[in-house]
Design a protein around this motif. Structure first.
Motif, PDB file in Angstrom:
ATOM      1  N   ALA A   3      -6.787  21.456-101.287  1.00  0.00           N
ATOM      2  CA  ALA A   3      -8.153  21.024-100.969  1.00  0.00           C
ATOM      3  C   ALA A   3      -8.712  21.865 -99.827  1.00  0.00           C
ATOM      4  O   ALA A   3      -9.889  22.241 -99.834  1.00  0.00           O
ATOM      5  N   ARG A   4      -7.871  22.191 -98.865  1.00  0.00           N
ATOM      6  CA  ARG A   4      -8.314  23.047 -97.755  1.00  0.00           C
ATOM      7  C   ARG A   4      -8.647  24.450 -98.281  1.00  0.00           C
ATOM      8  O   ARG A   4      -9.619  25.061 -97.862  1.00  0.00           O
TER       9      ARG A   4
ATOM     10  N   TYR B 130     -11.975  24.233-100.019  1.00  0.00           N
ATOM     11  CA  TYR B 130     -13.049  24.122 -99.030  1.00  0.00           C
ATOM     12  C   TYR B 130     -13.311  25.469 -98.348  1.00  0.00           C
ATOM     13  O   TYR B 130     -14.454  25.867 -98.156  1.00  0.00           O
ATOM     14  N   ASP B 131     -12.233  26.169 -98.016  1.00  0.00           N
ATOM     15  CA  ASP B 131     -12.387  27.488 -97.369  1.00  0.00           C
ATOM     16  C   ASP B 131     -13.108  28.471 -98.297  1.00  0.00           C
ATOM     17  O   ASP B 131     -13.913  29.283 -97.854  1.00  0.00           O
TER      18      ASP B 131
ATOM     19  N   VAL C 277     -17.300  23.437 -99.783  1.00  0.00           N
ATOM     20  CA  VAL C 277     -17.584  22.039-100.131  1.00  0.00           C
ATOM     21  C   VAL C 277     -16.288  21.319-100.480  1.00  0.00           C
ATOM     22  O   VAL C 277     -15.298  21.947-100.854  1.00  0.00           O
ATOM     23  N   VAL C 278     -16.336  19.994-100.367  1.00  0.00           N
ATOM     24  CA  VAL C 278     -15.223  19.164-100.852  1.00  0.00           C
ATOM     25  C   VAL C 278     -15.494  18.932-102.337  1.00  0.00           C
ATOM     26  O   VAL C 278     -16.576  18.463-102.702  1.00  0.00           O
TER      27      VAL C 278
ATOM     28  N   THR D 275      -8.897  14.467 -98.165  1.00  0.00           N
ATOM     29  CA  THR D 275      -9.795  15.094 -97.195  1.00  0.00           C
ATOM     30  C   THR D 275      -9.542  14.576 -95.787  1.00  0.00           C
ATOM     31  O   THR D 275      -9.602  15.334 -94.822  1.00  0.00           O
TER      32      THR D 275
ATOM     33  N   LEU E 256     -10.795  17.603 -93.481  1.00  0.00           N
ATOM     34  CA  LEU E 256     -12.008  18.059 -94.156  1.00  0.00           C
ATOM     35  C   LEU E 256     -13.110  17.015 -94.050  1.00  0.00           C
ATOM     36  O   LEU E 256     -12.848  15.873 -93.668  1.00  0.00           O
TER      37      LEU E 256
ATOM     38  N   PRO F 139     -15.698  13.119 -98.540  1.00  0.00           N
ATOM     39  CA  PRO F 139     -16.281  13.472 -99.842  1.00  0.00           C
ATOM     40  C   PRO F 139     -17.559  12.687-100.077  1.00  0.00           C
ATOM     41  O   PRO F 139     -17.706  11.566 -99.590  1.00  0.00           O
TER      42      PRO F 139
END
Length: 97
Positions: free
Chosen positions: A45-46, A49-50, A54-55, A85, A90, A93
């Motif tokens: 997930a990271r 996002y990177d 966005v999530v 998240t 993060l 969401p």
């Protein structure tokens, strides 16, 4: 380990304060066990996002990591993106989680 300030939903107020150790400490404090599979979801997930800023919604994330969406719900015992998240440092969401 001291956990940085969190908001009312348990998310870090300062996302830049996140480290893997802090993510694990947050989960421990919340009584959530992060096994290798769950940790992989957090790392992925990271990465998402990177790359995209966005999530992702759960459907898109499950496809991104090639993991069955229903299995993710079973594994996390809740809407998966919220804990992923939260412990991944993060943003929350949006939409259904």
């Amino acid at each position: 380990m001291e956990i940085p300030q969190r908001d009312g939903d348990g998310y870090l107020v300062d996302r830049d304060a996140w480290t893997p150790e802090i993510g694990r400490a947050m989960a421990d404090t919340d009584g959530v066990v992060l096994d290798d599979v769950k940790w992989t979801h957090i790392v992925k997930a990271r990465e998402f996002y990177d790359e995209f800023g966005v999530v992702p919604p759960i459907r898109k994330f499950a496809k991104f990591i090639e993991f069955d969406q229903k299995e993710m719900f079973k594994l996390w015992m809740t809407g998966p993106m919220k804990p992923i998240t939260k412990y991944g440092g993060l943003p929350k969401p949006t939409g259904c989680v």
